[in-house]
Design a protein around this motif. Sequence first.
Motif, short mmCIF file in Angstrom:
data_model
loop_
_atom_site.label_atom_id
_atom_site.label_comp_id
_atom_site.label_asym_id
_atom_site.label_seq_id
_atom_site.Cartn_x
_atom_site.Cartn_y
_atom_site.Cartn_z
N ALA A 31 0.85 -1.33 -0.04
CA ALA A 31 0.06 0.09 -0.09
C ALA A 31 0.94 1.43 0.00
CB ALA A 31 -0.86 0.00 1.10
N PHE A 32 2.14 1.26 0.66
CA PHE A 32 2.91 2.51 0.69
C PHE A 32 3.91 2.48 -0.36
CE2 PHE A 32 0.68 2.42 5.01
CZ PHE A 32 0.72 3.74 5.08
N SER A 33 3.80 1.32 -1.22
CA SER A 33 5.27 1.47 -2.04
C SER A 33 4.52 1.75 -3.55
CB SER A 33 5.54 -0.05 -2.30
OG SER A 33 6.13 -0.22 -1.09
N THR A 34 5.05 2.34 -4.32
CA THR A 34 4.75 3.06 -5.72
C THR A 34 5.77 2.28 -6.53
OG1 THR A 34 6.06 5.07 -5.62
CG2 THR A 34 3.95 4.95 -4.64
N LYS A 35 5.60 2.41 -7.91
CA LYS A 35 6.29 2.05 -9.08
C LYS A 35 7.84 2.94 -9.12
CE LYS A 35 3.17 0.41 -12.45
NZ LYS A 35 2.70 0.54 -13.92
N ALA A 36 7.67 4.25 -8.68
CA ALA A 36 8.59 5.06 -8.52
C ALA A 36 9.56 4.78 -7.13
CB ALA A 36 8.23 6.53 -8.52
N ALA A 37 8.75 4.49 -6.15
CA ALA A 37 9.49 3.87 -5.06
C ALA A 37 8.94 2.68 -4.53
CB ALA A 37 9.29 5.19 -3.97
N PRO A 38 9.59 1.64 -5.19
CA PRO A 38 9.15 0.35 -4.84
C PRO A 38 9.25 -0.19 -3.36
CG PRO A 38 11.12 0.23 -6.30
CD PRO A 38 10.67 1.64 -6.01
N ASN A 39 9.97 0.31 -2.78
CA ASN A 39 10.42 -0.12 -1.28
C ASN A 39 9.76 0.96 -0.25
OD1 ASN A 39 11.71 -2.50 -2.23
ND2 ASN A 39 13.47 -1.01 -2.93
N ALA A 40 9.10 1.84 -0.82
CA ALA A 40 8.84 2.81 0.20
C ALA A 40 8.04 2.58 1.47
CB ALA A 40 7.89 4.25 -0.42
N GLY A 41 7.23 1.20 1.21
CA GLY A 41 6.55 0.73 2.34
C GLY A 41 7.12 -0.01 3.36
N ILE A 42 8.55 -0.24 3.23
CA ILE A 42 9.23 -0.91 4.66
C ILE A 42 8.95 -0.25 5.61
CG2 ILE A 42 11.58 -1.73 5.24
CD1 ILE A 42 12.37 -2.01 2.18
N PRO A 43 9.49 0.96 5.97
CA PRO A 43 9.33 1.63 7.24
C PRO A 43 8.00 1.56 7.83
CG PRO A 43 10.22 3.28 5.55
CD PRO A 43 9.85 2.14 4.78
N TRP A 44 6.74 1.86 7.08
CA TRP A 44 5.56 1.26 7.58
C TRP A 44 5.24 0.02 8.18
CZ3 TRP A 44 2.75 5.59 8.64
CH2 TRP A 44 3.31 6.69 7.90
N VAL A 45 6.17 -1.03 7.61
CA VAL A 45 5.72 -2.43 8.10
C VAL A 45 6.06 -2.31 9.69
CG1 VAL A 45 7.06 -4.83 8.30
CG2 VAL A 45 6.34 -3.47 6.08
N PHE A 46 6.88 -1.30 9.97
CA PHE A 46 7.38 -1.12 11.68
C PHE A 46 6.50 -0.14 12.05
CE2 PHE A 46 11.29 -2.48 9.31
CZ PHE A 46 11.59 -3.51 10.07
N PHE A 47 6.22 1.03 11.32
CA PHE A 47 5.35 2.04 12.03
C PHE A 47 4.11 1.63 12.42
CE2 PHE A 47 8.05 5.20 9.58
CZ PHE A 47 9.22 5.42 10.55
N VAL A 48 3.23 0.86 11.54
CA VAL A 48 1.91 0.59 11.76
C VAL A 48 1.59 -0.42 13.11
CG1 VAL A 48 -0.13 -0.68 10.82
CG2 VAL A 48 1.08 0.87 9.45
N PRO A 49 2.40 -1.45 13.18
CA PRO A 49 2.38 -1.90 14.64
C PRO A 49 2.68 -1.14 15.90
CG PRO A 49 3.59 -3.52 13.11
CD PRO A 49 3.55 -1.92 12.44
#
Length: 507
Positions: A214-232
Amino acid sequence: MPAWLSNLLPILILLAAVAVVIGRLPKVDLGHTPEYRRRRTLNWLPLGLLYAFLYMGRYNLEVAKNAFSKIPGLDGSPVMGNADFGLIFGVGTVVYGFSFVVNGPLTDRIGGRLAILLGAGGTIVANLLMGLASWSLLTQGPGHAFLCDHFVPVLTVLYAMNMYFQSFGAVSIVKVNAAWFHVRERGVFGAIFGILISLGLYFAFDWSRMILQAFSTKAAPNAGIPWVFFVPTVLLGVFFVLNLLFVRDTPGHAGHPDFDTGDASSGDTGPALPVVAVFKKMLTNPVVLTIAFIEFCSGFLRQAIMQWFRTFAKQTNGTLHLVDSFVYQNWGLLLCVAGILGGVIAGVISDHVFKSRRGPVAVLLYAVMLVGAVVLTFAYTTPAVGALVVVMSMAVIGVHGMLSGTASMDFGGKKNVGVAVGIIDGFVYLGTATMSLTYAFTLPQEQLANGKLVGPATDPANWLAWPIAMIPVALIGLVLALRVWHAYPDAGKKKPAPEPAPELIQD
């Protein structure tokens, strides 16, 4: 319908079915009033859900690992490969395993409520820091150059900190519920414990993967990694407040009379023993020690499946094409369903067939794991691998809920359960650490070429160590489980008449 809701719907339907089945089982009449039962539910439900979200803040690392493996470091290799993950997870689980020396007796002294709040608070801080480290690595934020050179050591320290505070989780939930559940109804609590573990796995694997996407995009395919820790971090904060408001250590603290739970502490009204004396008492109890070694095996097997199946499938996808399989795409959901079924089956059989003995259930489920490990050795490169690992997960989660979540209360007693569950759950994670370090040295290493995985890790033949290592561990667990077939807590009362043990363990 949102994707997360469509995935959650089968779990809600299954939980409703489980509630109906459990509700129609013959009740053990212990004199509990409807008001007491309602207050007990209000106590264990927020506590249990906090425990489930602790799992999300623990196993989110595995989801992040698969994303980190696509990011090249300064030398061109992934910033986190198989060996790196094995090291980080292994160190974390060793810290978890030895934390019981402090956290078990501490929980017995301060109570499970305060202990779970300490654990949740520390986990919140650790996940926040891991999220910030990931964000800095990806965005070239503060400390980016240092992280590029030292990312694995930094994650190792932060994850070890996370696992120290995580170790309060199981000790706390069992400590609190030991005062609220009689030994004759703890099999059902074991089922609840298995359900909570299963929900935590679903949150950790499927929700974390959806967050990553959900937090990653084609321009930033790894942008969701920090949110894997922030959401918990956020979810744990919400349940921290709910536990502060509603959870109480004993019925007496919630306005209901305390009662004799019929466990190993029954009739013990004297002062608490010194910590050293409690450890000596637990470590010289042959049943507690046997259960601890069984759970060492459970820790190895459970994480061998949960932490490595998806990595195996992803890295060998060019040959086996497992990434598009139903099991891979719904891994957290299926682990949750398998765990719920394993926990409920184990709990119901224990209380209603084996008269609240836990050993026979462990024997049956370990037999399933042993057969599954043998078959997996020959079938791990076939489409059957998915079904096999799900069935094995059902068995091992059922054993874990029954022994760590229930037998620890029975044989430790509500006065010393913190030490008992600390020892038993400590062995679980020492088994996990053994697994992690074993696979760190035996599984193939990744190589990247133009951002794509190449080399030995892509060949399924190089993964044979994965299933083979499970066979001797499952066999040892089965033999040990046979030794506690008749075990029942000595509460100074008449024990239920034992049923004949299988021919295999007759002298």
